[in-house]
Scaffold this motif. Structure first.
Motif, PDB file in Angstrom:
ATOM      1  N   ARG A 122      -0.778   7.325   7.600  1.00  0.00           N
ATOM      2  CA  ARG A 122      -1.712   6.322   8.126  1.00  0.00           C
ATOM      3  C   ARG A 122      -1.126   4.917   8.018  1.00  0.00           C
ATOM      4  O   ARG A 122      -1.188   4.133   8.964  1.00  0.00           O
ATOM      5  CB  ARG A 122      -3.030   6.398   7.346  1.00  0.00           C
ATOM      6  CG  ARG A 122      -4.079   5.381   7.807  1.00  0.00           C
ATOM      7  CD  ARG A 122      -5.231   5.296   6.847  1.00  0.00           C
ATOM      8  NE  ARG A 122      -4.814   4.790   5.554  1.00  0.00           N
ATOM      9  CZ  ARG A 122      -4.599   3.498   5.314  1.00  0.00           C
ATOM     10  NH1 ARG A 122      -4.733   2.601   6.284  1.00  0.00           N
ATOM     11  NH2 ARG A 122      -4.233   3.097   4.106  1.00  0.00           N
ATOM     12  N   ILE A 123      -0.536   4.619   6.868  1.00  0.00           N
ATOM     13  CA  ILE A 123       0.064   3.292   6.671  1.00  0.00           C
ATOM     14  C   ILE A 123       1.215   3.086   7.654  1.00  0.00           C
ATOM     15  O   ILE A 123       1.381   2.001   8.232  1.00  0.00           O
ATOM     16  CB  ILE A 123       0.554   3.140   5.220  1.00  0.00           C
ATOM     17  CG1 ILE A 123      -0.633   3.131   4.269  1.00  0.00           C
ATOM     18  CG2 ILE A 123       1.378   1.865   5.055  1.00  0.00           C
ATOM     19  CD1 ILE A 123      -0.254   3.198   2.798  1.00  0.00           C
TER      20      ILE A 123
ATOM     21  N   GLU B 239      -1.901   9.618   3.573  1.00  0.00           N
ATOM     22  CA  GLU B 239      -2.058   8.193   3.337  1.00  0.00           C
ATOM     23  C   GLU B 239      -0.848   7.412   3.837  1.00  0.00           C
ATOM     24  O   GLU B 239      -0.975   6.373   4.485  1.00  0.00           O
ATOM     25  CB  GLU B 239      -2.277   7.937   1.844  1.00  0.00           C
ATOM     26  CG  GLU B 239      -2.436   6.458   1.472  1.00  0.00           C
ATOM     27  CD  GLU B 239      -3.688   5.824   2.051  1.00  0.00           C
ATOM     28  OE1 GLU B 239      -3.792   4.588   2.011  1.00  0.00           O
ATOM     29  OE2 GLU B 239      -4.557   6.552   2.568  1.00  0.00           O
TER      30      GLU B 239
ATOM     31  N   GLN C 169       3.434  10.909  -4.070  1.00  0.00           N
ATOM     32  CA  GLN C 169       4.115  11.908  -3.253  1.00  0.00           C
ATOM     33  C   GLN C 169       4.779  13.024  -4.063  1.00  0.00           C
ATOM     34  O   GLN C 169       4.611  14.196  -3.729  1.00  0.00           O
ATOM     35  CB  GLN C 169       5.146  11.234  -2.333  1.00  0.00           C
ATOM     36  CG  GLN C 169       4.541  10.553  -1.135  1.00  0.00           C
ATOM     37  CD  GLN C 169       5.482  10.535   0.048  1.00  0.00           C
ATOM     38  OE1 GLN C 169       5.122  10.950   1.135  1.00  0.00           O
ATOM     39  NE2 GLN C 169       6.705  10.087  -0.158  1.00  0.00           N
TER      40      GLN C 169
ATOM     41  N   ALA D 197       1.046   4.290  -2.714  1.00  0.00           N
ATOM     42  CA  ALA D 197       0.800   5.671  -2.302  1.00  0.00           C
ATOM     43  C   ALA D 197       2.006   6.559  -2.554  1.00  0.00           C
ATOM     44  O   ALA D 197       1.871   7.759  -2.784  1.00  0.00           O
ATOM     45  CB  ALA D 197       0.421   5.716  -0.827  1.00  0.00           C
TER      46      ALA D 197
ATOM     47  N   GLN E 290       0.829  -1.206   0.000  1.00  0.00           N
ATOM     48  CA  GLN E 290       0.000   0.000   0.000  1.00  0.00           C
ATOM     49  C   GLN E 290       0.864   1.258   0.000  1.00  0.00           C
ATOM     50  O   GLN E 290       0.584   2.231  -0.710  1.00  0.00           O
ATOM     51  CB  GLN E 290      -0.919   0.007   1.214  1.00  0.00           C
ATOM     52  CG  GLN E 290      -2.009  -1.046   1.195  1.00  0.00           C
ATOM     53  CD  GLN E 290      -2.878  -0.960   2.445  1.00  0.00           C
ATOM     54  OE1 GLN E 290      -3.148   0.121   2.962  1.00  0.00           O
ATOM     55  NE2 GLN E 290      -3.318  -2.116   2.923  1.00  0.00           N
TER      56      GLN E 290
ATOM     57  N   GLU F  70       2.509  12.848   2.924  1.00  0.00           N
ATOM     58  CA  GLU F  70       1.059  12.932   2.734  1.00  0.00           C
ATOM     59  C   GLU F  70       0.348  11.990   3.700  1.00  0.00           C
ATOM     60  O   GLU F  70       0.936  11.058   4.250  1.00  0.00           O
ATOM     61  CB  GLU F  70       0.690  12.632   1.273  1.00  0.00           C
ATOM     62  CG  GLU F  70       1.010  11.243   0.818  1.00  0.00           C
ATOM     63  CD  GLU F  70      -0.236  10.479   0.426  1.00  0.00           C
ATOM     64  OE1 GLU F  70      -1.358  10.976   0.675  1.00  0.00           O
ATOM     65  OE2 GLU F  70      -0.102   9.383  -0.096  1.00  0.00           O
TER      66      GLU F  70
END
Length: 295
Positions: free
Chosen positions: A275-276, A272, A182, A178, A174, A270
């Motif tokens: 969060r990962i 995402e 960037q 993502a 993931q 960023e």
């Protein structure tokens, strides 16, 4: 061969002639092999041989071994210590004269320490060695049970750790997807900031802006961290597949997993990827807890 846990319990019993024995072993996590023996009085000589047997089958863990031995009462010899009885009787008579109370009863005198002695029958060296061999055979049986229990628990841990490694692998994929966004997001953010500076009338050097943009892109690049995480997942799976004691190496890998996750979070440009990165840290913390149980 599967991983082994360091947690387990075993209990065996048996008899040899007029002696009945019970072995009990409890094992929990430990940095190394720590054996704590509780042997009955008179059987301390077995300690070196007990430790050697344990070291043949166990690599790590805090293990407590207890041996209980019961002799047939019919084989015991009960002796009256006449000298001790005479002294106890004299003291009782003196106390009776001073207090004018009733004289001590016979059962009271016999209950005093040293008046009645219980002695085990004399054993030859051959008899003692035969008993020792029987006790050590019982210990081997208990150790076999303990190892079986640790293997069963290790299989459960292997399934849990395997699922956690798969989760880390998925999160790395993931993050890789993502990460392709960037540079675009950073460029858009940089253009927005430059536009605001232009509106404020600031004078900007295009060459310097280009250098700063390259520097920001380099700092935000997490490909190296993701590659290392992938390599760590492969290394962990190889260790599990070997079927050898791997607890220490897995603990080291868990620390390396955590290091890469921390760096990924710090570089995230960023939401995402942030969060990962946090999910990675959560799964890795769970992994660290589990590998601490592995032998």
């Amino acid at each position: 061969m599967t991983l082994k846990s360091m947690t387990g319990f075993a209990r065996t019993d048996g008899t040899h002639e007029q002696t009945r024995w019970f072995w009990e072993i409890r094992s929990v996590n430990g940095k190394s092999l720590d054996l704590r023996l509780r042997l009955p009085v008179g059987l301390e000589r077995l300690e070196p041989r007990v430790r050697a047997r344990c070291q043949e089958q166990l690599v790590r863990g805090n293990c407590t071994l207890s041996l209980a031995v019961k002799r047939d009462v019919g084989q015991m010899e009960i002796r009256l210590n006449e000298a001790a009885l005479s002294e106890a009787l004299a003291v009782a008579e003196q106390a009776q004269k001073q207090t004018l109370l009733e004289p001590a009863k016979l059962d009271t005198l016999l209950g005093m320490r040293g008046v009645v002695e219980v002695a085990e029958p004399e054993e030859s060296e051959e008899q003692r060695e035969a008993l020792a061999e029987a006790l050590l055979a019982g210990l081997s049986e208990a150790l076999d049970q303990l190892v079986a229990a640790r293997i069963a628990e290790g299989k459960r841990l292997e399934d849990v750790i395997g699922a956690q490694l798969s989760a880390i692998d998925g999160l790395v994929s993931q993050a890789s997807a993502a990460m392709t966004r960037q540079p675009e997001l950073m460029a858009a953010r940089l253009r927005e900031q430059i536009a605001k500076l232009d509106e404020a009338g600031a004078s900007l050097d295009p060459e310097r802006l280009h250098q700063e943009a390259l520097l920001l892109a380099a700092k935000a690049d997490i490909q190296e961290e993701l590659d290392r995480l992938t390599a760590h997942v492969a290394a962990a799976r190889d260790l599990i597949a070997e079927g050898q004691p791997a607890g220490r190496k897995l603990e080291f890998l868990a620390q390396e997993f955590n290091r890469e996750a921390n760096t990924t979070c710090s570089k995230a440009a960023e939401i995402e990827i942030s969060r990962i990165g946090l999910e990675l840290k959560s799964v890795i913390d769970q992994l660290r807890e589990q590998v601490q149980n592995i032998e």
